[in-house]
Motif scaffolding. Structure first.
Motif, PDB file in Angstrom:
ATOM      1  N   LYS A 101      10.182  -1.734  23.211  1.00  0.00           N
ATOM      2  CA  LYS A 101      11.087  -1.128  22.227  1.00  0.00           C
ATOM      3  C   LYS A 101      10.483  -1.116  20.828  1.00  0.00           C
ATOM      4  CE  LYS A 101      15.419  -1.816  24.600  1.00  0.00           C
ATOM      5  NZ  LYS A 101      16.832  -2.127  24.449  1.00  0.00           N
ATOM      6  N   GLY A 102       9.243  -1.598  20.698  1.00  0.00           N
ATOM      7  CA  GLY A 102       8.563  -1.549  19.413  1.00  0.00           C
ATOM      8  C   GLY A 102       8.706  -2.793  18.566  1.00  0.00           C
ATOM      9  N   VAL A 103       9.288  -3.857  19.097  1.00  0.00           N
ATOM     10  CA  VAL A 103       9.395  -5.108  18.349  1.00  0.00           C
ATOM     11  C   VAL A 103       8.040  -5.794  18.379  1.00  0.00           C
ATOM     12  CG1 VAL A 103      10.480  -7.388  18.247  1.00  0.00           C
ATOM     13  CG2 VAL A 103      11.832  -5.388  18.914  1.00  0.00           C
ATOM     14  N   HIS A 104       7.510  -6.091  17.200  1.00  0.00           N
ATOM     15  CA  HIS A 104       6.244  -6.824  17.092  1.00  0.00           C
ATOM     16  C   HIS A 104       6.619  -8.292  16.972  1.00  0.00           C
ATOM     17  CE1 HIS A 104       2.094  -7.212  14.919  1.00  0.00           C
ATOM     18  NE2 HIS A 104       2.110  -7.801  16.091  1.00  0.00           N
ATOM     19  N   PHE A 105       6.369  -9.064  18.039  1.00  0.00           N
ATOM     20  CA  PHE A 105       6.690 -10.485  18.034  1.00  0.00           C
ATOM     21  C   PHE A 105       5.715 -11.208  17.114  1.00  0.00           C
ATOM     22  CE2 PHE A 105       7.991  -9.044  22.323  1.00  0.00           C
ATOM     23  CZ  PHE A 105       9.340  -9.371  22.275  1.00  0.00           C
ATOM     24  N   THR A 106       6.257 -12.022  16.222  1.00  0.00           N
ATOM     25  CA  THR A 106       5.427 -12.761  15.261  1.00  0.00           C
ATOM     26  C   THR A 106       5.942 -14.194  15.139  1.00  0.00           C
ATOM     27  OG1 THR A 106       6.821 -12.251  13.343  1.00  0.00           O
ATOM     28  CG2 THR A 106       5.076 -10.638  13.895  1.00  0.00           C
ATOM     29  N   ASP A 107       5.194 -15.007  14.410  1.00  0.00           N
ATOM     30  CA  ASP A 107       5.645 -16.372  14.123  1.00  0.00           C
ATOM     31  C   ASP A 107       6.985 -16.363  13.397  1.00  0.00           C
ATOM     32  OD1 ASP A 107       3.490 -17.761  15.240  1.00  0.00           O
ATOM     33  OD2 ASP A 107       2.299 -17.578  13.413  1.00  0.00           O
ATOM     34  N   ARG A 108       7.241 -15.312  12.641  1.00  0.00           N
ATOM     35  CA  ARG A 108       8.474 -15.248  11.838  1.00  0.00           C
ATOM     36  C   ARG A 108       9.719 -14.911  12.648  1.00  0.00           C
ATOM     37  NH1 ARG A 108       6.560 -11.329   7.424  1.00  0.00           N
ATOM     38  NH2 ARG A 108       4.436 -11.792   7.941  1.00  0.00           N
ATOM     39  N   ASN A 109       9.559 -14.206  13.780  1.00  0.00           N
ATOM     40  CA  ASN A 109      10.772 -13.802  14.506  1.00  0.00           C
ATOM     41  C   ASN A 109      10.911 -14.416  15.896  1.00  0.00           C
ATOM     42  OD1 ASN A 109       9.024 -12.268  16.134  1.00  0.00           O
ATOM     43  ND2 ASN A 109       9.643 -10.322  15.259  1.00  0.00           N
ATOM     44  N   ILE A 110       9.881 -15.071  16.400  1.00  0.00           N
ATOM     45  CA  ILE A 110       9.928 -15.546  17.785  1.00  0.00           C
ATOM     46  C   ILE A 110      10.927 -16.684  17.988  1.00  0.00           C
ATOM     47  CG2 ILE A 110       8.039 -17.229  17.687  1.00  0.00           C
ATOM     48  CD1 ILE A 110       8.690 -14.677  20.516  1.00  0.00           C
ATOM     49  N   ASP A 111      11.074 -17.575  17.010  1.00  0.00           N
ATOM     50  CA  ASP A 111      12.004 -18.699  17.175  1.00  0.00           C
ATOM     51  C   ASP A 111      13.441 -18.209  17.345  1.00  0.00           C
ATOM     52  OD1 ASP A 111      10.026 -20.634  17.109  1.00  0.00           O
ATOM     53  OD2 ASP A 111      10.231 -20.996  14.950  1.00  0.00           O
ATOM     54  N   ALA A 112      13.830 -17.236  16.544  1.00  0.00           N
ATOM     55  CA  ALA A 112      15.198 -16.703  16.656  1.00  0.00           C
ATOM     56  C   ALA A 112      15.403 -16.031  18.013  1.00  0.00           C
ATOM     57  CB  ALA A 112      15.469 -15.712  15.524  1.00  0.00           C
ATOM     58  N   MET A 113      14.390 -15.318  18.481  1.00  0.00           N
ATOM     59  CA  MET A 113      14.513 -14.645  19.783  1.00  0.00           C
ATOM     60  C   MET A 113      14.573 -15.647  20.932  1.00  0.00           C
ATOM     61  SD  MET A 113      12.028 -11.422  19.328  1.00  0.00           S
ATOM     62  CE  MET A 113      12.221 -10.316  17.949  1.00  0.00           C
ATOM     63  N   LEU A 114      13.777 -16.708  20.848  1.00  0.00           N
ATOM     64  CA  LEU A 114      13.833 -17.755  21.866  1.00  0.00           C
ATOM     65  C   LEU A 114      15.191 -18.457  21.855  1.00  0.00           C
ATOM     66  CD1 LEU A 114      10.269 -19.303  21.502  1.00  0.00           C
ATOM     67  CD2 LEU A 114      11.179 -18.144  23.534  1.00  0.00           C
ATOM     68  N   SER A 115      15.755 -18.667  20.664  1.00  0.00           N
ATOM     69  CA  SER A 115      17.074 -19.306  20.563  1.00  0.00           C
ATOM     70  C   SER A 115      18.153 -18.447  21.203  1.00  0.00           C
ATOM     71  CB  SER A 115      17.425 -19.575  19.097  1.00  0.00           C
ATOM     72  OG  SER A 115      16.577 -20.548  18.567  1.00  0.00           O
ATOM     73  N   LEU A 116      18.116 -17.146  20.939  1.00  0.00           N
ATOM     74  CA  LEU A 116      19.096 -16.241  21.559  1.00  0.00           C
ATOM     75  C   LEU A 116      18.955 -16.233  23.072  1.00  0.00           C
ATOM     76  CD1 LEU A 116      19.035 -13.194  19.108  1.00  0.00           C
ATOM     77  CD2 LEU A 116      20.933 -14.767  19.525  1.00  0.00           C
ATOM     78  N   ARG A 117      17.705 -16.232  23.552  1.00  0.00           N
ATOM     79  CA  ARG A 117      17.468 -16.254  24.989  1.00  0.00           C
ATOM     80  C   ARG A 117      18.025 -17.530  25.598  1.00  0.00           C
ATOM     81  NH1 ARG A 117      11.770 -16.736  28.176  1.00  0.00           N
ATOM     82  NH2 ARG A 117      11.946 -18.833  27.350  1.00  0.00           N
ATOM     83  N   HIS A 118      17.833 -18.661  24.911  1.00  0.00           N
ATOM     84  CA  HIS A 118      18.328 -19.945  25.392  1.00  0.00           C
ATOM     85  C   HIS A 118      19.855 -19.965  25.460  1.00  0.00           C
ATOM     86  CE1 HIS A 118      18.770 -24.225  25.994  1.00  0.00           C
ATOM     87  NE2 HIS A 118      19.544 -24.273  24.918  1.00  0.00           N
ATOM     88  N   VAL A 119      20.499 -19.476  24.417  1.00  0.00           N
ATOM     89  CA  VAL A 119      21.971 -19.449  24.388  1.00  0.00           C
ATOM     90  C   VAL A 119      22.508 -18.569  25.516  1.00  0.00           C
ATOM     91  CG1 VAL A 119      23.964 -18.661  23.038  1.00  0.00           C
ATOM     92  CG2 VAL A 119      22.167 -20.015  21.940  1.00  0.00           C
ATOM     93  N   SER A 120      21.884 -17.423  25.742  1.00  0.00           N
ATOM     94  CA  SER A 120      22.326 -16.536  26.823  1.00  0.00           C
ATOM     95  C   SER A 120      22.152 -17.202  28.187  1.00  0.00           C
ATOM     96  CB  SER A 120      21.557 -15.216  26.790  1.00  0.00           C
ATOM     97  OG  SER A 120      21.913 -14.472  25.658  1.00  0.00           O
ATOM     98  N   ALA A 121      21.032 -17.861  28.403  1.00  0.00           N
ATOM     99  CA  ALA A 121      20.792 -18.539  29.681  1.00  0.00           C
ATOM    100  C   ALA A 121      21.800 -19.667  29.886  1.00  0.00           C
ATOM    101  CB  ALA A 121      19.370 -19.082  29.723  1.00  0.00           C
ATOM    102  N   LYS A 122      22.082 -20.401  28.830  1.00  0.00           N
ATOM    103  CA  LYS A 122      23.052 -21.500  28.903  1.00  0.00           C
ATOM    104  C   LYS A 122      24.446 -20.961  29.245  1.00  0.00           C
ATOM    105  CE  LYS A 122      24.550 -25.439  26.131  1.00  0.00           C
ATOM    106  NZ  LYS A 122      24.393 -26.106  24.830  1.00  0.00           N
ATOM    107  N   THR A 123      24.809 -19.857  28.630  1.00  0.00           N
ATOM    108  CA  THR A 123      26.107 -19.231  28.896  1.00  0.00           C
ATOM    109  C   THR A 123      26.201 -18.788  30.352  1.00  0.00           C
ATOM    110  OG1 THR A 123      26.257 -18.502  26.599  1.00  0.00           O
ATOM    111  CG2 THR A 123      27.657 -17.356  28.188  1.00  0.00           C
ATOM    112  N   ARG A 124      25.120 -18.189  30.876  1.00  0.00           N
ATOM    113  CA  ARG A 124      25.111 -17.750  32.283  1.00  0.00           C
ATOM    114  C   ARG A 124      25.209 -18.936  33.238  1.00  0.00           C
ATOM    115  NH1 ARG A 124      21.367 -14.246  30.070  1.00  0.00           N
ATOM    116  NH2 ARG A 124      19.623 -15.495  30.832  1.00  0.00           N
ATOM    117  N   ARG A 125      24.545 -20.048  32.906  1.00  0.00           N
ATOM    118  CA  ARG A 125      24.620 -21.243  33.757  1.00  0.00           C
ATOM    119  C   ARG A 125      26.043 -21.805  33.810  1.00  0.00           C
ATOM    120  NH1 ARG A 125      19.692 -22.439  31.328  1.00  0.00           N
ATOM    121  NH2 ARG A 125      20.649 -23.923  29.898  1.00  0.00           N
ATOM    122  N   GLN A 126      26.816 -21.551  32.769  1.00  0.00           N
ATOM    123  CA  GLN A 126      28.209 -21.998  32.734  1.00  0.00           C
ATOM    124  C   GLN A 126      29.121 -21.047  33.509  1.00  0.00           C
ATOM    125  OE1 GLN A 126      28.932 -22.190  28.526  1.00  0.00           O
ATOM    126  NE2 GLN A 126      27.946 -24.178  28.295  1.00  0.00           N
TER     127      GLN A 126
END
Length: 164
Positions: A101-126
């Motif tokens: 989709k054209g998102v350039h993953f960088t040190d500045r944005n990867i932590d937020a994306m990993l956090s969102l992925r973690h929250v979504s996975a946690k929600t699905r596990r529930q």
């Protein structure tokens, strides 16, 4: 600048090709910029008439494509993937990582994306439902092309300066 190549060596483009919607664009731009494109896919997705570029077929294991790319991509190479975990593992090695989709993953944005992925996975596990990814659009494709061209142009400028 995040999009500049760090060395003076032509990059290789690695594509996490399973379900990648921009394979033809990658093939076209690799040819235009005279860089190697390596499409990595599981053997179950083998194409009868693959696009131009090098094709690597790996085992059926769900992580086999990621492992191949992690073991082969080096500084200044470009990786196309929608896998945020793979992106996080590569950006520390100064690899340019770009989503379809054209998102350039960088040190500045990867932590937020990993956090969102973690929250979504946690929600699905529930046992709760989460929204899936939005449909791929023409605008996403155009954003991808613009970002890839920017990275390749910067790399080409660095490489070409060696020749002058």
């Amino acid at each position: 600048m995040e999009n500049c190549c760090f060395s003076k060596i032509k990059p290789v483009i690695y594509v996490d090709s399973d379900a990648c919607p921009v394979k033809s664009e990658v093939s076209d731009y690799a040819e235009r910029f005279k860089v190697k494109a390596v499409f990595v896919t599981s053997i179950k997705n083998k194409m009868n008439t693959p696009l131009p570029g090098d094709w690597v077929y790996v085992d059926w294991d769900k992580e086999a494509v990621d492992l191949y790319i992690m073991n082969h991509a080096k500084e200044d190479d470009i990786v196309i993937t929608a896998d945020i975990g793979l992106a996080a593992g590569l950006i520390g090695s100064r690899v340019h990582v770009l989503s379809p989709k054209g998102v350039h993953f960088t040190d500045r944005n990867i932590d937020a994306m990993l956090s969102l992925r973690h929250v979504s996975a946690k929600t699905r596990r529930q046992g709760k439902r989460t929204k899936g990814p939005k449909a791929y659009t023409h605008q996403d494709r155009e954003c991808f092309k613009a970002t890839l061209i920017k990275i390749l142009s910067n790399c080409a400028g660095n490489y070409d300066s060696l020749l002058n």
